[in-house]
Design a protein around this motif. Structure first.
Motif, mmCIF file in Angstrom:
data_model
loop_
_atom_site.group_PDB
_atom_site.id
_atom_site.type_symbol
_atom_site.label_atom_id
_atom_site.label_comp_id
_atom_site.label_asym_id
_atom_site.label_seq_id
_atom_site.Cartn_x
_atom_site.Cartn_y
_atom_site.Cartn_z
ATOM 1 N N HIS A 46 -29.645 -33.064 -89.330
ATOM 2 C CA HIS A 46 -30.075 -34.442 -89.119
ATOM 3 C C HIS A 46 -31.297 -34.748 -89.972
ATOM 4 N N ARG A 47 -31.514 -36.038 -90.161
ATOM 5 C CA ARG A 47 -32.678 -36.535 -90.873
ATOM 6 C C ARG A 47 -33.760 -36.910 -89.871
ATOM 7 N N ILE A 48 -34.987 -37.009 -90.371
ATOM 8 C CA ILE A 48 -36.102 -37.521 -89.578
ATOM 9 C C ILE A 48 -36.679 -38.714 -90.323
ATOM 10 N N GLU A 49 -36.755 -39.841 -89.644
ATOM 11 C CA GLU A 49 -37.197 -41.076 -90.286
ATOM 12 C C GLU A 49 -38.571 -40.903 -90.916
ATOM 13 N N GLY A 50 -38.683 -41.334 -92.157
ATOM 14 C CA GLY A 50 -39.941 -41.269 -92.875
ATOM 15 C C GLY A 50 -40.171 -39.964 -93.617
ATOM 16 N N LEU A 51 -39.281 -38.981 -93.419
ATOM 17 C CA LEU A 51 -39.412 -37.690 -94.089
ATOM 18 C C LEU A 51 -38.148 -37.427 -94.924
ATOM 19 N N THR A 52 -38.262 -36.500 -95.856
ATOM 20 C CA THR A 52 -37.125 -36.128 -96.695
ATOM 21 C C THR A 52 -36.744 -34.687 -96.399
ATOM 22 N N GLY A 53 -35.460 -34.430 -96.219
ATOM 23 C CA GLY A 53 -34.989 -33.088 -95.934
ATOM 24 C C GLY A 53 -33.931 -33.114 -94.851
ATOM 25 N N VAL A 54 -33.535 -31.919 -94.400
ATOM 26 C CA VAL A 54 -32.535 -31.794 -93.338
ATOM 27 C C VAL A 54 -33.046 -30.806 -92.300
ATOM 28 N N TRP A 55 -32.892 -31.183 -91.037
ATOM 29 C CA TRP A 55 -33.341 -30.373 -89.909
ATOM 30 C C TRP A 55 -32.147 -29.994 -89.029
ATOM 31 N N VAL A 56 -32.256 -28.843 -88.373
ATOM 32 C CA VAL A 56 -31.313 -28.431 -87.338
ATOM 33 C C VAL A 56 -32.131 -28.075 -86.097
ATOM 34 N N GLU A 57 -31.884 -28.785 -85.027
ATOM 35 C CA GLU A 57 -32.606 -28.565 -83.765
ATOM 36 C C GLU A 57 -34.121 -28.549 -83.988
ATOM 37 N N GLY A 58 -34.600 -29.457 -84.814
ATOM 38 C CA GLY A 58 -36.031 -29.607 -85.032
ATOM 39 C C GLY A 58 -36.633 -28.663 -86.044
ATOM 40 N N ARG A 59 -35.832 -27.774 -86.643
ATOM 41 C CA ARG A 59 -36.342 -26.847 -87.648
ATOM 42 C C ARG A 59 -35.817 -27.269 -89.021
ATOM 43 N N LYS A 60 -36.707 -27.312 -89.986
ATOM 44 C CA LYS A 60 -36.324 -27.780 -91.318
ATOM 45 C C LYS A 60 -35.607 -26.669 -92.069
ATOM 46 N N VAL A 61 -34.337 -26.898 -92.392
ATOM 47 C CA VAL A 61 -33.538 -25.887 -93.094
ATOM 48 C C VAL A 61 -33.355 -26.216 -94.570
#
Length: 230
Positions: free
Chosen positions: A128-143
């Motif tokens: 998933h994405r987080i608004e305002g940030l760039t990247g991809v997260w899984v369960e709150g951890r940036k992968v």
């Protein structure tokens, strides 16, 4: 949906020193500035341990003990803050002429995120994405981290997906300048994960998202382009 008709060279040479891959990118970009119709390129590789800083990155996110680690710290022309590369991390450098795709930087960043999201979905992992940030997260951890440079609509740098790396190197920095969201790797959810399987899924997702047909190659036509000062 458009057909997968635009060719894109695929070069997957394995473990490559950072400065070598950086030189490749600069050479490929210089060539496409001179010849805008030359095919796109996707470099997929791994790096020995190295830290990179974006063009405007702040040293406040680099911890003092990093100086004792003996790992290179390189300032490069991408956007974003400091990050870490090491074996077990799949690094992708797309050299695309966005005039042949969509000439929009936000669109491009979202497409790179979508490549990762779609690539890990068959593993049962919801990126998933987080608004305002760039990247991809899984369960709150940036992968997956993403940092790009685009000049005359030609892209360089790209994404880094943590498949099964040793994450200890991230302890010496504040990754991407984000203090409240930890870094993770796919192996934390899938201990037996196969790097080659994820790499293949990234290839498939990239092809679909960018509507290209990947053409594997063992060689790249490179121009002699000097590196800038570190």
């Amino acid at each position: 949906m458009r057909s997968l008709s635009r060719p894109c060279w695929l070069y997957s040479p394995g473990l490559v020193p950072y400065d070598v891959a950086w030189q490749w990118q600069r050479s490929l970009v210089a060539d496409r500035r001179q010849h805008p119709d030359h095919h796109d390129v996707l470099l997929l590789l791994q790096h020995p341990p190295v830290y990179t800083l974006g063009q405007g990155a702040s040293m406040e996110f680099v911890k003092a003990e990093l100086q004792q680690q003996g790992v290179p710290l390189v300032r490069i022309e991408r956007g974003g803050e400091v990050t870490y590369h090491c074996p077990g991390q799949l690094v992708g450098y797309p050299i695309l002429n966005l005039q042949h795709h969509t000439p929009d930087l936000h669109w491009y960043l979202r497409q790179l995120e979508e490549v990762i999201i779609q690539a890990i979905a068959p593993l049962g992992l919801e990126g998933h994405r987080i608004e305002g940030l760039t990247g991809v997260w899984v369960e709150g951890r940036k992968v997956a981290a993403i940092g790009i440079k685009v000049s005359r609509w030609i892209t360089m740098h790209g994404f880094a997906l943590n498949i099964c790396p040793d994450l200890h190197g991230f302890q010496h920095i504040v990754p991407c300048g984000i203090t409240d969201r930890p870094v993770g790797s796919l192996a934390e959810w899938l201990p037996d994960i196969q790097y080659s399987l994820v790499e293949q899924q990234v290839k498939q997702a990239f092809s679909q998202i960018f509507h290209v047909e990947l053409w594997p190659t063992d060689t790249l036509p490179l121009l002699p382009v000097p590196l800038p000062p570190a």
